[in-house]
Design a protein around this motif. Structure first.
Motif, PDB file in Angstrom:
ATOM      1  N   SER A 126      -4.995   1.742  -1.956  1.00  0.00           N
ATOM      2  CA  SER A 126      -4.769   3.007  -2.678  1.00  0.00           C
ATOM      3  C   SER A 126      -3.441   3.567  -2.194  1.00  0.00           C
ATOM      4  O   SER A 126      -2.851   3.052  -1.253  1.00  0.00           O
ATOM      5  CB  SER A 126      -5.908   3.999  -2.420  1.00  0.00           C
ATOM      6  N   HIS A 127      -2.972   4.615  -2.854  1.00  0.00           N
ATOM      7  CA  HIS A 127      -1.741   5.252  -2.362  1.00  0.00           C
ATOM      8  C   HIS A 127      -1.984   6.726  -2.092  1.00  0.00           C
ATOM      9  O   HIS A 127      -2.806   7.371  -2.761  1.00  0.00           O
ATOM     10  CB  HIS A 127      -0.560   5.029  -3.312  1.00  0.00           C
ATOM     11  N   MET A 128      -1.278   7.231  -1.080  1.00  0.00           N
ATOM     12  CA  MET A 128      -1.502   8.610  -0.620  1.00  0.00           C
ATOM     13  C   MET A 128      -0.561   9.605  -1.280  1.00  0.00           C
ATOM     14  O   MET A 128      -0.849  10.794  -1.307  1.00  0.00           O
ATOM     15  CB  MET A 128      -1.302   8.678   0.906  1.00  0.00           C
ATOM     16  N   LEU A 158      -7.707  11.961  -8.912  1.00  0.00           N
ATOM     17  CA  LEU A 158      -7.946  10.630  -9.494  1.00  0.00           C
ATOM     18  C   LEU A 158      -6.826   9.640  -9.164  1.00  0.00           C
ATOM     19  O   LEU A 158      -7.049   8.438  -9.104  1.00  0.00           O
ATOM     20  CB  LEU A 158      -8.068  10.737 -11.018  1.00  0.00           C
ATOM     21  N   ASP A 159      -5.614  10.168  -8.985  1.00  0.00           N
ATOM     22  CA  ASP A 159      -4.443   9.302  -8.768  1.00  0.00           C
ATOM     23  C   ASP A 159      -3.734   9.716  -7.483  1.00  0.00           C
ATOM     24  O   ASP A 159      -2.839  10.519  -7.528  1.00  0.00           O
ATOM     25  CB  ASP A 159      -3.521   9.393  -9.984  1.00  0.00           C
ATOM     26  N   ASP A 160      -4.117   9.216  -6.329  1.00  0.00           N
ATOM     27  CA  ASP A 160      -5.036   8.108  -6.150  1.00  0.00           C
ATOM     28  C   ASP A 160      -5.882   8.394  -4.909  1.00  0.00           C
ATOM     29  O   ASP A 160      -6.399   7.494  -4.277  1.00  0.00           O
ATOM     30  CB  ASP A 160      -4.193   6.834  -6.007  1.00  0.00           C
ATOM     31  N   LYS A 161      -5.992   9.729  -4.598  1.00  0.00           N
ATOM     32  CA  LYS A 161      -6.730  10.094  -3.385  1.00  0.00           C
ATOM     33  C   LYS A 161      -8.238   9.927  -3.566  1.00  0.00           C
ATOM     34  O   LYS A 161      -8.925   9.505  -2.632  1.00  0.00           O
ATOM     35  CB  LYS A 161      -6.374  11.520  -2.972  1.00  0.00           C
ATOM     36  N   ASP A 192       4.776   6.267  -1.167  1.00  0.00           N
ATOM     37  CA  ASP A 192       5.907   5.924  -2.039  1.00  0.00           C
ATOM     38  C   ASP A 192       5.557   5.165  -3.307  1.00  0.00           C
ATOM     39  O   ASP A 192       6.445   4.679  -4.001  1.00  0.00           O
ATOM     40  CB  ASP A 192       6.968   5.125  -1.235  1.00  0.00           C
ATOM     41  N   GLU A 193       4.271   5.083  -3.656  1.00  0.00           N
ATOM     42  CA  GLU A 193       3.919   4.325  -4.871  1.00  0.00           C
ATOM     43  C   GLU A 193       4.539   4.949  -6.108  1.00  0.00           C
ATOM     44  O   GLU A 193       5.032   4.250  -6.991  1.00  0.00           O
ATOM     45  CB  GLU A 193       2.392   4.264  -5.018  1.00  0.00           C
ATOM     46  N   GLU A 194       4.531   6.285  -6.159  1.00  0.00           N
ATOM     47  CA  GLU A 194       4.985   6.965  -7.374  1.00  0.00           C
ATOM     48  C   GLU A 194       6.498   6.828  -7.589  1.00  0.00           C
ATOM     49  O   GLU A 194       7.001   7.160  -8.654  1.00  0.00           O
ATOM     50  CB  GLU A 194       4.576   8.450  -7.345  1.00  0.00           C
ATOM     51  N   GLN A 195       7.222   6.367  -6.562  1.00  0.00           N
ATOM     52  CA  GLN A 195       8.663   6.144  -6.725  1.00  0.00           C
ATOM     53  C   GLN A 195       8.982   4.648  -6.617  1.00  0.00           C
ATOM     54  O   GLN A 195      10.100   4.280  -6.299  1.00  0.00           O
ATOM     55  CB  GLN A 195       9.434   6.927  -5.657  1.00  0.00           C
ATOM     56  N   ASN A 220      -7.258  -2.372  -6.605  1.00  0.00           N
ATOM     57  CA  ASN A 220      -6.271  -1.296  -6.625  1.00  0.00           C
ATOM     58  C   ASN A 220      -6.515  -0.426  -7.856  1.00  0.00           C
ATOM     59  O   ASN A 220      -7.363  -0.745  -8.699  1.00  0.00           O
ATOM     60  CB  ASN A 220      -4.868  -1.939  -6.654  1.00  0.00           C
ATOM     61  N   GLU A 221      -5.756   0.640  -7.989  1.00  0.00           N
ATOM     62  CA  GLU A 221      -5.832   1.466  -9.191  1.00  0.00           C
ATOM     63  C   GLU A 221      -5.386   0.651 -10.413  1.00  0.00           C
ATOM     64  O   GLU A 221      -4.793  -0.408 -10.270  1.00  0.00           O
ATOM     65  CB  GLU A 221      -4.928   2.690  -9.031  1.00  0.00           C
ATOM     66  N   GLY A 222      -5.632   1.196 -11.611  1.00  0.00           N
ATOM     67  CA  GLY A 222      -5.175   0.513 -12.823  1.00  0.00           C
ATOM     68  C   GLY A 222      -6.304   0.192 -13.786  1.00  0.00           C
ATOM     69  O   GLY A 222      -6.062  -0.161 -14.942  1.00  0.00           O
TER      70      GLY A 222
HETATM   71 ZN   LIG Z   1      -1.378   5.990  -8.882  1.00  0.00          ZN
END
Ligand SMILES: [Zn+2]
Length: 488
Positions: A126-128, A158-161, A192-195, A220-222
């Motif tokens: 997941s990403h923080m 939901l995205d992504d905590k 840093d997932e969102e970038q 993972n998410e998606g």
């Molecule tokens: Zn996400």
């Protein structure tokens, strides 16, 4: 003590380890525990029942506090969140560690040791970090983590905590119940997932090979469990993603006073090239996950009959035009080339030496970046326009058949009465590609069943939220999935 008994003791000690994590407890399970497996099978105590109501309450509190750690990216500041999650694992005796790839940025990993019959560990990813939120647009402050009317509100719910909390609490549940799994479960939350993930998952795969070298599968998410308007349920498992080919196009021209402009300047050259580009439509190319997805939607009663055979239907110009008019459909069947950034003079009365545009091109799996770039140059049709690649990586997909996919299918049968499991393509990208590039099977699937259609709009939108029931259901199904994949 004979050797077999020593191994058994070692396996149990690793599994039941409590207290402060050390480097050795964080390490992968060694194959030495393989022979202990048979012995453990007969001697291990019966797992305790899991009190999911209590667990859901604990997860709700945890998610509320996690949301309150503001990890808006940029700048991210995920280190505080990484330490917060690490402490939660350590309190339950699950070895965990953090890294700080660049000052303030964080990554956390935790390992729940199995007893090592299978070699391939499962990584729960997941990403923080979260995208920005404008408090003026929200009903509740986006970083309050408010819990009211059975719903947890806030950026990242939901995205992504939320998915991160589902994964974490599932591992705690398995550990507390004394459920013995045949493989290790590795939790990783990145920044840093969102970038784009360069200082998150990208750094992790490049610098911490030893931590994930036994991993065969990533969740993972998606994707997740979707409830259609007609209440039919399906499991969406993202097996592939479109690849970004981010480009910069630069035009050059004479400088000078714009009161006496020449016929051609950097700006006019750029505009003419871009005009040719926006009038160009890349060919339609139907890949099997997309074809199968639309067929499944039609079979579930959530699409017209033409979707049963999309390839044939798209040959009808009337249907094709109508189908492609939906941007989300268009994006699934062709490459897209979209100018998003423009730059030229900094003063209204000065002719700029250069003008540029940045293009967000998204390529289907199977499209070749070099060939697409050659086509773009041909369409721009101007030798004074220079194109350069800003970001790109090779397209990677995961196979649609695997023991993880089989486990998800078993879960769907047990938990949702034969809901179909549909492998999908997603138009955006997640951190999954970093792991797919290392040959690891990565699926976009978090077993949260979203029952309120509005909730999806909260992702990167306003009033992001998840219901307490959905969070609890996600934990319950993840534990079930771990037990199925853990093979016991
Ligand atoms: Zn996400």
């Amino acid at each position: 003590m004979n050797r077999a008994r020593r191994r058994l003791k070692l396996a149990l000690a690793l599994y039941l380890a409590t207290g402060i994590a050390t480097a050795s407890t964080f390490a992968q399970s060694k194959s030495s525990s393989r022979s202990a497996h048979e012995a453990v099978a007969v001697r291990a105590p019966q797992p305790k029942a899991i009190d999911y109501d209590k667990l859901t309450q604990e997860a709700t509190d945890l998610l509320s506090k996690y949301i309150q750690i503001n990890t808006t990216n940029p700048p991210g500041n995920e280190l505080a969140a990484a330490k917060f999650l690490k402490d939660k694992f350590l309190a339950d005796g699950i070895p965990a560690t953090t890294w700080e790839p660049v000052p303030g940025r964080g990554i956390v990993a935790a390992r729940l040791h199995g007893i090592g019959k299978h070699q391939k560990a499962l990584l729960l990813l997941s990403h923080m970090d979260v995208v920005p939120a404008d408090p003026k647009e929200w009903k509740t402050p986006p970083f309050s983590g408010d819990v009211k009317d059975g719903t947890i509100w806030g950026r990242g719910a939901l995205d992504d905590k939320g998915p991160g909390v589902v994964f974490l609490m599932s591992m705690l549940a398995v550990k507390r119940a004394g459920i013995l799994l045949d493989r290790d479960i590795l939790f990783v939350a990145t920044g840093d997932e969102e970038q784009g993930g360069k200082d998150g998952a990208g750094w992790f795969v490049d610098h911490q090979q030893s931590v994930y070298s036994d991993v065969g599968y990533v969740l993972n998410e998606g994707g997740g469990i979707r409830v259609l308007p007609n209440r039919r349920v399906f499991y969406s498992v993202a097996v592939t993603e479109k690849t970004p080919l981010w480009l910069r196009v630069t035009a050059s021209g004479p400088t000078g006073h714009s009161s006496q402009p020449p016929a051609e300047t950097s700006v006019t050259g750029l505009l003419r090239g871009l005009q040719r580009l926006v009038e160009y439509h890349p060919p339609i190319h139907l890949i099997s996950p997309v074809e199968n997805y639309f067929r499944a939607m039609a079979e579930l009663g959530d699409g017209p009959k033409q979707w049963l055979d999309l390839a044939a239907s798209l040959r009808d110009p009337v249907f094709q035009k109508q189908f492609l008019s939906a941007p989300d459909h268009n994006a699934l069947v062709r490459d897209t080339l979209t100018p998003t950034v423009l730059g030229a003079s900094s003063a209204i009365n000065v002719l700029p030496a250069t003008a540029y545009a940045e293009l967000d091109c998204r390529l289907l799996p199977g499209s070749d970046s070099k060939a697409v770039l050659a086509t773009i140059n041909k369409v721009l049709n101007d030798k004074d326009l220079k194109t350069e690649i800003v970001r790109n990586w090779p397209p990677v997909s995961s196979p649609q058949k695997s023991e993880l996919m089989s486990a998800i299918q078993t879960l769907a049968r047990r938990a949702n009465k034969d809901a179909p499991v549909v492998p999908t393509l997603i138009a955006g990208f997640t951190d999954s590609h970093y792991f797919r590039q290392k040959g690891i099977i990565a699926y976009g699937f978090v077993p949260i069943e979203l029952t309120h259609p509005d909730e999806l709009k909260g992702i990167h939108g306003n009033d992001e939220r998840v219901s307490v029931d959905e969070l609890g259901g996600g934990i319950r199904r993840t534990v079930e999935l771990l037990k199925i994949l853990g093979g016991r």
